[in-house]
Design an enzyme around this catalytic site. Structure first.
Site, PDB file in Angstrom:
ATOM      1  N   PRO A  27      46.536  40.336  43.979  1.00  0.00           N
ATOM      2  CA  PRO A  27      47.930  39.921  43.784  1.00  0.00           C
ATOM      3  C   PRO A  27      47.957  38.682  42.890  1.00  0.00           C
ATOM      4  CG  PRO A  27      47.164  39.312  45.995  1.00  0.00           C
ATOM      5  CD  PRO A  27      46.048  40.066  45.338  1.00  0.00           C
ATOM      6  N   GLN A  80      52.222  42.003  49.236  1.00  0.00           N
ATOM      7  CA  GLN A  80      51.711  40.763  49.846  1.00  0.00           C
ATOM      8  C   GLN A  80      52.873  39.866  50.253  1.00  0.00           C
ATOM      9  OE1 GLN A  80      49.948  37.300  47.902  1.00  0.00           O
ATOM     10  NE2 GLN A  80      48.064  37.733  49.029  1.00  0.00           N
ATOM     11  N   CYS A 110      47.323  30.878  49.444  1.00  0.00           N
ATOM     12  CA  CYS A 110      47.965  30.205  48.304  1.00  0.00           C
ATOM     13  C   CYS A 110      47.959  28.692  48.514  1.00  0.00           C
ATOM     14  CB  CYS A 110      49.399  30.696  48.120  1.00  0.00           C
ATOM     15  SG  CYS A 110      50.199  29.856  46.734  1.00  0.00           S
ATOM     16  N   LYS A 149      44.572  37.977  53.269  1.00  0.00           N
ATOM     17  CA  LYS A 149      43.800  37.391  52.161  1.00  0.00           C
ATOM     18  C   LYS A 149      43.645  35.902  52.452  1.00  0.00           C
ATOM     19  CE  LYS A 149      43.573  37.264  47.097  1.00  0.00           C
ATOM     20  NZ  LYS A 149      44.024  35.957  46.651  1.00  0.00           N
ATOM     21  N   ASN A 210      36.164  38.214  46.715  1.00  0.00           N
ATOM     22  CA  ASN A 210      37.011  37.793  45.591  1.00  0.00           C
ATOM     23  C   ASN A 210      36.535  36.442  45.050  1.00  0.00           C
ATOM     24  OD1 ASN A 210      40.119  36.150  45.347  1.00  0.00           O
ATOM     25  ND2 ASN A 210      39.433  37.631  43.836  1.00  0.00           N
ATOM     26  N   GLY A 211      36.514  36.351  43.712  1.00  0.00           N
ATOM     27  CA  GLY A 211      36.184  35.083  43.058  1.00  0.00           C
ATOM     28  C   GLY A 211      35.121  35.233  41.992  1.00  0.00           C
ATOM     29  N   ASP A 212      35.546  34.996  40.723  1.00  0.00           N
ATOM     30  CA  ASP A 212      34.619  34.934  39.596  1.00  0.00           C
ATOM     31  C   ASP A 212      34.013  36.269  39.187  1.00  0.00           C
ATOM     32  OD1 ASP A 212      35.183  32.265  39.613  1.00  0.00           O
ATOM     33  OD2 ASP A 212      33.260  31.618  40.432  1.00  0.00           O
ATOM     34  N   ARG A 235      41.707  36.913  37.631  1.00  0.00           N
ATOM     35  CA  ARG A 235      41.761  36.415  36.253  1.00  0.00           C
ATOM     36  C   ARG A 235      41.051  37.309  35.245  1.00  0.00           C
ATOM     37  NH1 ARG A 235      38.985  31.072  37.162  1.00  0.00           N
ATOM     38  NH2 ARG A 235      38.029  32.427  38.720  1.00  0.00           N
TER      39      ARG A 235
HETATM   40  C1  LIG Z   1      48.150  33.671  37.730  1.00  0.00           C
HETATM   41  C2  LIG Z   1      47.623  33.815  39.129  1.00  0.00           C
HETATM   42  C3  LIG Z   1      48.502  34.113  40.159  1.00  0.00           C
HETATM   43  C4  LIG Z   1      48.030  34.281  41.463  1.00  0.00           C
HETATM   44  N1  LIG Z   1      48.898  34.654  42.449  1.00  0.00           N
HETATM   45  C5  LIG Z   1      48.423  34.968  43.689  1.00  0.00           C
HETATM   46  C6  LIG Z   1      49.270  35.550  44.675  1.00  0.00           C
HETATM   47  O1  LIG Z   1      50.442  35.830  44.456  1.00  0.00           O
HETATM   48  N2  LIG Z   1      48.714  35.815  45.904  1.00  0.00           N
HETATM   49  C7  LIG Z   1      47.389  35.557  46.175  1.00  0.00           C
HETATM   50  O2  LIG Z   1      46.929  35.815  47.295  1.00  0.00           O
HETATM   51  N3  LIG Z   1      46.572  35.009  45.258  1.00  0.00           N
HETATM   52  C8  LIG Z   1      47.040  34.747  44.025  1.00  0.00           C
HETATM   53  N4  LIG Z   1      46.195  34.272  43.059  1.00  0.00           N
HETATM   54  C9  LIG Z   1      44.759  34.103  43.384  1.00  0.00           C
HETATM   55  C10 LIG Z   1      43.979  35.369  43.011  1.00  0.00           C
HETATM   56  O3  LIG Z   1      44.482  36.513  43.682  1.00  0.00           O
HETATM   57  C11 LIG Z   1      42.476  35.229  43.317  1.00  0.00           C
HETATM   58  O4  LIG Z   1      42.309  35.018  44.693  1.00  0.00           O
HETATM   59  C12 LIG Z   1      41.811  34.073  42.572  1.00  0.00           C
HETATM   60  O5  LIG Z   1      42.299  33.961  41.239  1.00  0.00           O
HETATM   61  C13 LIG Z   1      40.295  34.245  42.524  1.00  0.00           C
HETATM   62  O6  LIG Z   1      39.938  35.451  41.897  1.00  0.00           O
HETATM   63  P1  LIG Z   1      39.379  35.503  40.374  1.00  0.00           P
HETATM   64  O7  LIG Z   1      38.185  34.608  40.297  1.00  0.00           O
HETATM   65  O8  LIG Z   1      39.055  36.966  40.148  1.00  0.00           O
HETATM   66  O9  LIG Z   1      40.472  34.994  39.486  1.00  0.00           O
HETATM   67  C14 LIG Z   1      46.651  34.096  41.745  1.00  0.00           C
HETATM   68  C15 LIG Z   1      45.782  33.751  40.711  1.00  0.00           C
HETATM   69  C16 LIG Z   1      46.241  33.633  39.415  1.00  0.00           C
HETATM   70  C17 LIG Z   1      45.267  33.299  38.309  1.00  0.00           C
END
Ligand SMILES: Cc1cc2nc3c(=O)[nH]c(=O)nc-3n(C[C@H](O)[C@H](O)[C@H](O)COP(=O)(O)O)c2cc1C
Length: 356
Positions: A27, A80, A110, A149, A210-212, A235
């Site tokens: 999300p 979510q 969040c 989450k 989740n992460g990176d 991302r």
């Molecule tokens: C632009 C943006 C918006 C996000 N919005 C949400 C959200 O609405 N709900 C949520 O649980 N996490 C949100 N996140 C966090 C991501 O879901 C994820 O947990 C976090 O970016 C780590 O994953 P990644 O390393 O693949 O980016 C957001 C992240 C980004 C970059």
């Protein structure tokens, strides 16, 4: 046998295999709207999540369907919800399911100060009893899987997610997604994949890491290192919706697909824009799509000029002009010019070396 090993009662009872793929779209506020989800779904993905929706806001909305932005043609869609009042979260979940949600995900990660100040999002990592009360209320209210989450913890250091995760699973949560950073840590800190492993080893339900994850190989590494059942990507999918299907191909079939060609990038960007126009009208789509268009051409050599034009578009015609075949030719010419420049530099350097 299920790749998920032991699954809890709710997952076994539901006819819906909500974790049908091992790679999921995260999300993301302002990103994972209907048009983006449609693009990712068309390229190939399993469960997709809406951006976080505030439970109170959903219940108070004059037209909740506009806020949720779900389409009946969407398959496996998770909504979510964010909030900290069990009854409000339960009522919002019931409404979301009525409107088409196949999974309800509880946002407990969040870190935005505005969200945390209300006791919502990552604030729940510090308030486990409330987090459990929310999960119990929502599970009792809906007949679809309820997932959560979470972050690694609130402060950097110990992974408090292990205790909270176990309590949520006891309450009946069907799977846990863990972002391997504490709420107080930003993206400059590497995600702690050991924390994901610890959670996976301590609960009997599917754990989504989740992460990176930015490359298909990262997804495979995460699964191997942590034992998690699936990977969630945020991302890495920005301007790069192909990452999901490429990661699925590698993880599920051992195939490493090449990244998309420039033509494919442009075609998908244009299609994304058209889908956004369908769901929100041309004017709003143009404004909201600017960042996506810029992401699609990020890192393309010679794409800087194109990017600065794309972040000013106001309608579909302009996007078509910028992403039409003429632009592809233009970029290829720029690339050719760059290649010739580097070839000359290299030749110069080499002759300099020979002279010395
Ligand atoms: C632009 C943006 C918006 C996000 N919005 C949400 C959200 O609405 N709900 C949520 O649980 N996490 C949100 N996140 C966090 C991501 O879901 C994820 O947990 C976090 O970016 C780590 O994953 P990644 O390393 O693949 O980016 C957001 C992240 C980004 C970059």
């Amino acid at each position: 046998m299920s790749i998920f090993g032991n699954t809890n009662r709710l997952v076994q009872e539901t006819s819906l295999s909500f974790l049908s793929r091992r790679v999921l779209l995260a999300p993301m506020v302002g990103v994972t709207d209907l048009a983006f989800r449609q693009v990712v779904a068309r390229l190939g993905c399993g469960l997709l999540f809406t951006e976080m929706v505030n439970a109170r806001g959903l219940l108070a909305a004059p037209d909740p369907s506009r806020l949720l932005d779900l389409d009946p043609s969407e398959g496996l869609i998770g909504v979510q919800l964010a909030g900290s009042e069990p009854e409000v979260m339960a009522a919002a979940a019931v409404l979301a399911v009525k409107m088409g949600a196949k999974v309800i995900d509880l946002n407990m990660g969040c870190p935005s100060p505005r969200v945390v100040a209300n006791g919502d999002g990552a604030a729940l990592m510090r308030d486990p009893s409330r987090a459990v009360a929310i999960a119990s209320a929502v599970i009792a209210a809906v007949g679809v899987p309820v997932t959560a989450k979470l972050r690694k913890g609130w402060e950097a250091g110990r992974a408090s997610v292990v205790e909270l995760g176990s309590r949520l699973v006891e309450a009946g949560v069907a799977s846990l997604t863990v972002h391997g950073r504490a709420a107080k840590e930003n993206y400059s800190v590497r995600a702690d994949w050991d924390a994901l492993k610890q959670v996976k080893e301590s609960v009997p339900v599917p754990v989504i890491g989740n992460g990176d994850v930015f490359e298909p190989r990262d997804a495979l590494r995460m699964l191997e290192q942590t034992g998690c059942d699936a990977v969630m990507i945020a991302r890495g999918a920005l301007g790069n919706p192909w990452l999901l299907s490429r990661a699925i191909a590698l993880v599920e079939n051992g195939e490493l697909w090449p990244p998309p060609s420039m033509e494919e990038r442009f075609l998908v960007a244009l299609e994304h824009f058209e889908l956004a126009v369908n769901s929100k009208g041309e004017q709003r789509a143009a404004v909201e799509m600017r960042k996506h268009l810029a992401w699609y051409v990020t890192n393309l050599p010679g794409g800087a000029k194109l990017r600065s034009a794309l972040v000013r578009v106001t309608n579909l015609r302009e996007v078509k002009d910028l992403l039409g075949s003429g632009s592809i030719r233009h970029l290829e010419e720029v690339n050719l010019g760059q290649r010739q420049f580097y070839a000359k530099q290299w030749a110069k350097g080499k002759s300099g070396l020979m002279e010395s």
